[in-house]
Design a protein around this motif. Structure first.
Motif, short mmCIF file in Angstrom:
data_model
loop_
_atom_site.label_atom_id
_atom_site.label_comp_id
_atom_site.label_asym_id
_atom_site.label_seq_id
_atom_site.Cartn_x
_atom_site.Cartn_y
_atom_site.Cartn_z
N SER A 170 134.08 -42.14 75.69
CA SER A 170 133.46 -42.24 77.01
C SER A 170 134.27 -41.51 78.06
O SER A 170 133.72 -40.92 79.00
N ARG A 171 135.60 -41.52 77.89
CA ARG A 171 136.46 -40.88 78.88
C ARG A 171 136.31 -39.37 78.91
O ARG A 171 136.64 -38.72 79.90
N THR A 172 135.81 -38.81 77.80
CA THR A 172 135.62 -37.35 77.78
C THR A 172 134.36 -36.93 78.51
O THR A 172 134.16 -35.74 78.74
N LEU A 173 133.54 -37.90 78.89
CA LEU A 173 132.24 -37.57 79.50
C LEU A 173 132.32 -37.59 81.02
O LEU A 173 131.57 -38.26 81.70
N GLY A 174 133.25 -36.81 81.56
CA GLY A 174 133.39 -36.69 82.99
C GLY A 174 132.41 -35.68 83.57
O GLY A 174 131.57 -35.12 82.86
N PRO A 175 132.52 -35.41 84.88
CA PRO A 175 131.59 -34.46 85.52
C PRO A 175 131.58 -33.08 84.86
O PRO A 175 130.53 -32.45 84.76
N ALA A 176 132.73 -32.62 84.39
CA ALA A 176 132.81 -31.28 83.82
C ALA A 176 132.11 -31.17 82.46
O ALA A 176 131.84 -30.07 81.98
N SER A 177 131.82 -32.32 81.85
CA SER A 177 131.22 -32.30 80.51
C SER A 177 129.72 -32.02 80.53
O SER A 177 129.15 -31.63 79.51
N VAL A 178 129.07 -32.23 81.68
CA VAL A 178 127.61 -32.07 81.76
C VAL A 178 127.23 -30.63 81.44
O VAL A 178 127.73 -29.69 82.04
N GLY A 179 126.35 -30.47 80.46
CA GLY A 179 125.90 -29.14 80.06
C GLY A 179 126.69 -28.54 78.92
O GLY A 179 126.28 -27.54 78.33
N ALA A 180 127.83 -29.14 78.57
CA ALA A 180 128.65 -28.61 77.48
C ALA A 180 128.00 -28.94 76.14
O ALA A 180 127.33 -29.95 75.98
N ILE A 181 128.21 -28.07 75.17
CA ILE A 181 127.72 -28.30 73.81
C ILE A 181 128.90 -28.77 72.97
O ILE A 181 129.93 -28.10 72.89
N VAL A 182 128.75 -29.95 72.37
CA VAL A 182 129.84 -30.52 71.58
C VAL A 182 129.41 -30.66 70.13
O VAL A 182 128.23 -30.91 69.83
N ASP A 183 130.38 -30.47 69.22
CA ASP A 183 130.14 -30.67 67.80
C ASP A 183 130.45 -32.12 67.46
O ASP A 183 131.59 -32.57 67.64
N VAL A 184 129.45 -32.85 67.00
CA VAL A 184 129.62 -34.27 66.66
C VAL A 184 129.51 -34.43 65.15
O VAL A 184 128.48 -34.12 64.55
N ALA A 185 130.61 -34.89 64.55
CA ALA A 185 130.63 -35.13 63.11
C ALA A 185 130.34 -36.59 62.84
O ALA A 185 130.99 -37.47 63.42
N VAL A 186 129.37 -36.85 61.96
CA VAL A 186 129.01 -38.23 61.66
C VAL A 186 128.97 -38.42 60.14
O VAL A 186 128.97 -37.46 59.36
N ARG A 187 128.96 -39.69 59.77
CA ARG A 187 128.71 -40.05 58.38
C ARG A 187 127.38 -40.79 58.33
O ARG A 187 127.18 -41.76 59.06
N ARG A 188 126.51 -40.29 57.49
CA ARG A 188 125.17 -40.88 57.34
C ARG A 188 125.01 -41.28 55.88
O ARG A 188 124.94 -40.42 55.00
N GLY A 189 124.99 -42.58 55.67
CA GLY A 189 124.92 -43.05 54.28
C GLY A 189 126.13 -42.61 53.48
O GLY A 189 126.03 -42.37 52.27
N GLY A 190 127.26 -42.48 54.14
CA GLY A 190 128.48 -42.08 53.46
C GLY A 190 128.67 -40.59 53.33
O GLY A 190 129.73 -40.12 52.93
N GLU A 191 127.65 -39.80 53.69
CA GLU A 191 127.72 -38.34 53.58
C GLU A 191 128.01 -37.72 54.95
O GLU A 191 127.47 -38.16 55.97
N PRO A 192 128.85 -36.67 55.00
CA PRO A 192 129.15 -36.01 56.28
C PRO A 192 127.99 -35.15 56.77
O PRO A 192 127.38 -34.41 55.99
#
Length: 288
Positions: free
Chosen positions: A253-275
């Motif tokens: 949450s702390r990374t979501l400051g005013p400067a973050s609006v409009g930025a494209i971020v890579d979000v890595a998740v695990r879905r059913g144990g798979e990346p």
């Protein structure tokens, strides 16, 4: 006529510092609340958001005892800065972004019971920027060893030369200063937009412990939000953002400051144990 002494010279110098700043300081009256403000720009007054009532009319009290109606131009709970508009012809105060050193004398010029007030103290802490409990970025840690009442919140903090280095507010067990650099960063955004933009992923997250660290499980997804558009689903577990392992939900949450609006971020998740990886364009948090 007695000769001047070092103490009398100091007294005269302090009185002169107060006299120069006092014309730009006003009292702020909102529903069952009294505080102080100062003229930041012509017709615009900065005050402490914490003391400003959430409803009802707002008035500005002037030195002659008169009051002028004011409107809220904008407020930011995270940095404790609020901006008011009022039809007054008082001179703005010039803020100084320099941070006073530890041990320096400080004078807080404010109002008390609608009358001008002044309090002398010392800078008891002077350090690097910090983040408030509400998530606001404060450019410097400045604490004052001075006693202030609630109505003096929003007063000007001055150094011994009369330079205004910030706004005095009451923190937990201490007097804090919202530094000039923070005010000069936040107030223009409040003037233009009425609020500060915050980044928004559109996710409700719950921290989870993983075998190799910490993750954030997606508990709910805003169907109109940026994460839903990118393909993130309920039940996914976020493990990294921009190749940085997640250290917690609060850290994300702390990374979501005013400067973050409009930025494209890579979000890595695990879905059913798979990346799985997603590119999310950070949105702007909707108004509450």
């Amino acid at each position: 006529m007695t000769d001047s002494t070092p103490l009398s010279s100091l007294s005269s110098a302090l009185a002169d510092v107060v006299a120069r700043a006092a014309p730009s300081v006003v009292s702020v009256h909102s529903h069952r609340s009294r505080s102080t403000g100062f003229v930041w720009k012509s017709g615009l007054i900065v005050t402490a958001d914490e003391v400003l009532a959430d409803e009802g009319e707002v008035e500005i009290g002037l030195a002659d005892g008169s009051r002028v109606a004011a409107t809220i131009a904008g407020r930011d709970h995270t940095t404790d800065i609020a901006l008011l508009r009022a039809d007054i012809a008082l001179a703005p105060i010039k803020l100084d972004a320099s941070v006073p050193p530890l041990g320096a004398l400080s004078i807080v010029v404010a109002t008390h019971r609608e009358a001008p007030s002044a309090a002398l103290g010392m800078v008891s802490a002077s350090g690097k920027g910090w983040r408030s409990l509400r998530g606001g970025d404060i450019d410097a840690r400045i604490e004052l060893d001075v006693r202030l009442g609630g109505s003096q919140q929003g007063g000007l903090a001055l150094d011994a030369s009369g330079s205004a280095f910030g706004m005095a507010v009451l923190g937990p067990r201490r007097v804090l200063v919202i530094p000039a650099a923070t005010i000069e960063r936040v107030a223009p955004q409040l003037e233009a937009r009425g609020r500060i933009a915050r980044g928004y992923l559109g996710l409700g997250l719950q921290p989870v412990q993983l075998d190799d660290g910490v993750g954030a499980m997606v508990m709910n997804v805003d169907k109109a939000g940026p994460s839903a558009a990118a393909g993130i689903r309920q039940g996914d577990v976020i493990v990294a953002v921009n190749d940085q392992k997640l250290s917690g939900v609060r850290a994300l949450s702390r990374t979501l400051g005013p400067a973050s609006v409009g930025a494209i971020v890579d979000v890595a998740v695990r879905r059913g144990g798979e990346p799985v990886s997603f590119k999310v364009t950070v949105g702007e948090r909707p108004e509450a």
